[in-house]
Write a protein that holds these residues in place. Structure first.
Motif, PDB file in Angstrom:
ATOM      1  N   ALA A 128       0.829  -1.206   0.000  1.00  0.00           N
ATOM      2  CA  ALA A 128       0.000   0.000   0.000  1.00  0.00           C
ATOM      3  C   ALA A 128       0.861   1.254   0.000  1.00  0.00           C
ATOM      4  N   PRO A 129       0.423   2.299  -0.697  1.00  0.00           N
ATOM      5  CA  PRO A 129       1.215   3.538  -0.749  1.00  0.00           C
ATOM      6  C   PRO A 129       1.116   4.392   0.505  1.00  0.00           C
ATOM      7  N   CYS A 130       0.186   4.069   1.397  1.00  0.00           N
ATOM      8  CA  CYS A 130      -0.003   4.834   2.631  1.00  0.00           C
ATOM      9  C   CYS A 130       0.174   3.898   3.826  1.00  0.00           C
ATOM     10  N   PRO A 131       0.260   4.437   5.038  1.00  0.00           N
ATOM     11  CA  PRO A 131       0.318   3.557   6.205  1.00  0.00           C
ATOM     12  C   PRO A 131      -0.903   2.639   6.266  1.00  0.00           C
ATOM     13  N   VAL A 132      -0.684   1.420   6.765  1.00  0.00           N
ATOM     14  CA  VAL A 132      -1.735   0.410   6.855  1.00  0.00           C
ATOM     15  C   VAL A 132      -1.829  -0.079   8.294  1.00  0.00           C
ATOM     16  N   VAL A 133      -3.046  -0.164   8.810  1.00  0.00           N
ATOM     17  CA  VAL A 133      -3.260  -0.758  10.128  1.00  0.00           C
ATOM     18  C   VAL A 133      -4.003  -2.075   9.939  1.00  0.00           C
ATOM     19  N   LEU A 134      -3.419  -3.147  10.434  1.00  0.00           N
ATOM     20  CA  LEU A 134      -4.061  -4.457  10.430  1.00  0.00           C
ATOM     21  C   LEU A 134      -4.658  -4.678  11.818  1.00  0.00           C
ATOM     22  N   VAL A 135      -5.963  -4.856  11.851  1.00  0.00           N
ATOM     23  CA  VAL A 135      -6.694  -4.929  13.113  1.00  0.00           C
ATOM     24  C   VAL A 135      -7.003  -6.374  13.441  1.00  0.00           C
ATOM     25  N   THR A 136      -6.665  -6.773  14.645  1.00  0.00           N
ATOM     26  CA  THR A 136      -6.951  -8.125  15.107  1.00  0.00           C
ATOM     27  C   THR A 136      -8.440  -8.280  15.374  1.00  0.00           C
ATOM     28  N   GLN A 137      -8.849  -9.478  15.721  1.00  0.00           N
ATOM     29  CA  GLN A 137     -10.277  -9.781  15.823  1.00  0.00           C
ATOM     30  C   GLN A 137     -11.005  -8.870  16.794  1.00  0.00           C
ATOM     31  N   ARG A 138     -10.479  -8.742  17.996  1.00  0.00           N
ATOM     32  CA  ARG A 138     -11.170  -7.910  18.992  1.00  0.00           C
ATOM     33  C   ARG A 138     -10.171  -7.009  19.693  1.00  0.00           C
ATOM     34  N   PRO A 139      -9.663  -5.999  18.993  1.00  0.00           N
ATOM     35  CA  PRO A 139      -8.710  -5.099  19.643  1.00  0.00           C
ATOM     36  C   PRO A 139      -9.404  -4.237  20.672  1.00  0.00           C
ATOM     37  N   SER A 140      -8.686  -3.891  21.741  1.00  0.00           N
ATOM     38  CA  SER A 140      -9.234  -2.970  22.725  1.00  0.00           C
ATOM     39  C   SER A 140      -9.105  -1.554  22.216  1.00  0.00           C
ATOM     40  N   ALA A 141     -10.080  -0.736  22.535  1.00  0.00           N
ATOM     41  CA  ALA A 141     -10.015   0.664  22.148  1.00  0.00           C
ATOM     42  C   ALA A 141      -8.947   1.362  22.955  1.00  0.00           C
ATOM     43  N   PHE A 142      -8.453   2.465  22.435  1.00  0.00           N
ATOM     44  CA  PHE A 142      -7.470   3.229  23.179  1.00  0.00           C
ATOM     45  C   PHE A 142      -8.078   3.665  24.501  1.00  0.00           C
ATOM     46  N   VAL A 280       5.848  -9.893  13.311  1.00  0.00           N
ATOM     47  CA  VAL A 280       4.981  -9.081  14.162  1.00  0.00           C
ATOM     48  C   VAL A 280       3.519  -9.201  13.716  1.00  0.00           C
ATOM     49  N   LEU A 281       3.280  -9.160  12.407  1.00  0.00           N
ATOM     50  CA  LEU A 281       1.911  -9.247  11.910  1.00  0.00           C
ATOM     51  C   LEU A 281       1.258 -10.578  12.279  1.00  0.00           C
ATOM     52  N   HIS A 282       2.021 -11.637  12.288  1.00  0.00           N
ATOM     53  CA  HIS A 282       1.458 -12.956  12.549  1.00  0.00           C
ATOM     54  C   HIS A 282       1.283 -13.256  14.037  1.00  0.00           C
ATOM     55  N   HIS A 283       1.961 -12.524  14.907  1.00  0.00           N
ATOM     56  CA  HIS A 283       1.931 -12.894  16.319  1.00  0.00           C
ATOM     57  C   HIS A 283       1.453 -11.791  17.258  1.00  0.00           C
ATOM     58  N   SER A 284       1.266 -10.576  16.765  1.00  0.00           N
ATOM     59  CA  SER A 284       0.817  -9.496  17.638  1.00  0.00           C
ATOM     60  C   SER A 284      -0.641  -9.689  18.041  1.00  0.00           C
ATOM     61  N   ARG A 285      -0.939  -9.335  19.280  1.00  0.00           N
ATOM     62  CA  ARG A 285      -2.321  -9.401  19.756  1.00  0.00           C
ATOM     63  C   ARG A 285      -3.014  -8.043  19.677  1.00  0.00           C
ATOM     64  N   CYS A 286      -2.304  -7.010  19.267  1.00  0.00           N
ATOM     65  CA  CYS A 286      -2.898  -5.690  19.137  1.00  0.00           C
ATOM     66  C   CYS A 286      -2.813  -5.246  17.673  1.00  0.00           C
ATOM     67  N   PRO A 287      -3.567  -4.233  17.266  1.00  0.00           N
ATOM     68  CA  PRO A 287      -3.442  -3.719  15.895  1.00  0.00           C
ATOM     69  C   PRO A 287      -2.007  -3.313  15.594  1.00  0.00           C
ATOM     70  N   VAL A 288      -1.604  -3.529  14.344  1.00  0.00           N
ATOM     71  CA  VAL A 288      -0.250  -3.200  13.910  1.00  0.00           C
ATOM     72  C   VAL A 288      -0.314  -2.205  12.764  1.00  0.00           C
ATOM     73  N   ALA A 289       0.398  -1.104  12.899  1.00  0.00           N
ATOM     74  CA  ALA A 289       0.510  -0.112  11.820  1.00  0.00           C
ATOM     75  C   ALA A 289       1.819  -0.337  11.093  1.00  0.00           C
ATOM     76  N   VAL A 290       1.740  -0.476   9.776  1.00  0.00           N
ATOM     77  CA  VAL A 290       2.923  -0.642   8.933  1.00  0.00           C
ATOM     78  C   VAL A 290       3.082   0.644   8.133  1.00  0.00           C
ATOM     79  N   VAL A 291       4.179   1.340   8.371  1.00  0.00           N
ATOM     80  CA  VAL A 291       4.385   2.671   7.777  1.00  0.00           C
ATOM     81  C   VAL A 291       5.459   2.595   6.706  1.00  0.00           C
TER      82      VAL A 291
END
Length: 295
Positions: A128-142, A280-291
């Protein structure tokens, strides 16, 4: 930030979770939210026109329901839906050219139980040409259940003081400031090459402490410009003698967002993720931003 937040949706529960995350992000940025749906691809098959019409109608109804739901819950956010023909990955990449941020679920309607990240999500993170956030199934809100010792939410960013990535640091400090969150800056380090040569059998505690102190000072110096530009952000630095992926995953166990960079340009393999980002994408339990960044 005038560019909209773009969320890829396909009717799955994961994409609904991603759309909700995207709506909260659009509210924080004070920008519109675009929900984007692409028709499923059918390789090597000719689909009858009536079937395509039914798919378009089903997708349009799904978008209408999601838009109505999000407008009801986020009345200050301008939300609109958009549908496109064509395979989801290239259609979403094309739409992302006009977005400030792309948000997708880690998996859509395809895949199988146990699959951590689907092919479309991986493609978005890699190209993607812009930052991407991959969101897990049930992330907690900030700020909801993801507090640190002081009760504030936490954002984690991977950083290398030897090769600072401005884009990732800008994204991290801005995200932390917008949410009133603490920012945890993680730098992994390793012993210098001469410390692990065949002639050196033991690394003394004194040498280790000296090298670690050097890394801490280098990190502090590299972050100074951002700390001056974002004085309201509380920053914690962690210099860890670990592999980068392990250090980031350990630090992000109670984080609301983890941020990593993705190199672009002639030196980088097109459409490929580095081993740290992939892990990180495969094992993180929180949303991940790829910049994405040039480098």
């Amino acid at each position: 930030m005038s560019h909209p937040v773009l969320a890829g949706v396909d009717g799955s529960e994961r994409s609904a979770t991603a759309a909700d995350w995207a709506a909260r992000e659009a509210a924080l940025r004070d920008v519109p939210l675009r929900l984007f749906h692409a028709l499923p691809s059918f390789p090597d098959a000719v689909v009858p026109r009536p079937a395509l019409d039914r798919l378009r109608h089903t997708g349009a109804r799904m978008l209408e329901r999601m838009v109505a739901d999000l407008v009801g819950r986020y009345p200050d956010v301008e939300v609109r839906g958009e549908q496109a023909d064509g395979a989801p990955a290239p259609a979403l990449l094309a739409a992302a050219r006009a977005a400030g941020l792309l948000v997708v679920g880690t998996r859509g309607t395809g895949g199988f139980d146990g699959l951590a990240v689907g092919s479309v999500a991986l493609r978005m993170a890699a190209a993607a040409p812009c930052p991407v956030v991959l969101v897990t199934q049930r992330p907690s809100a900030f700020g909801e259940g993801m507090g640190t010792e002081g009760g504030a939410a936490q954002v984690v960013v991977g950083f290398d003081a030897h090769r600072p990535v401005r884009e990732a640091a800008d994204f991290a400090f801005s995200a932390a400031e917008a949410r009133g969150a603490r920012l945890r800056v993680v730098q992994a380090w390793a012993f210098p090459a001469e410390a692990v040569s065949p002639q050196t059998l033991v690394v003394t505690e004194e040498d280790r402490a000296t090298w670690e102190d050097q890394e801490v000072l280098r990190l502090s110096d590299a972050l100074r410009v951002w700390q001056e530009n974002y004085p309201r952000v509380t920053v914690r630095t962690d210099v860890m003698l670990l592999q980068p992926a392990e250090a980031l995953l350990n630090a992000s166990r109670e984080a609301a967002l983890l941020i990593v960079g993705r190199r672009t340009g002639p030196q980088a393999a097109e459409g490929r993720l580095g081993p740290v980002t992939h892990a990180v994408l495969h094992h993180s339990r929180c949303p991940v931003a790829v910049v994405p960044h040039a480098g």
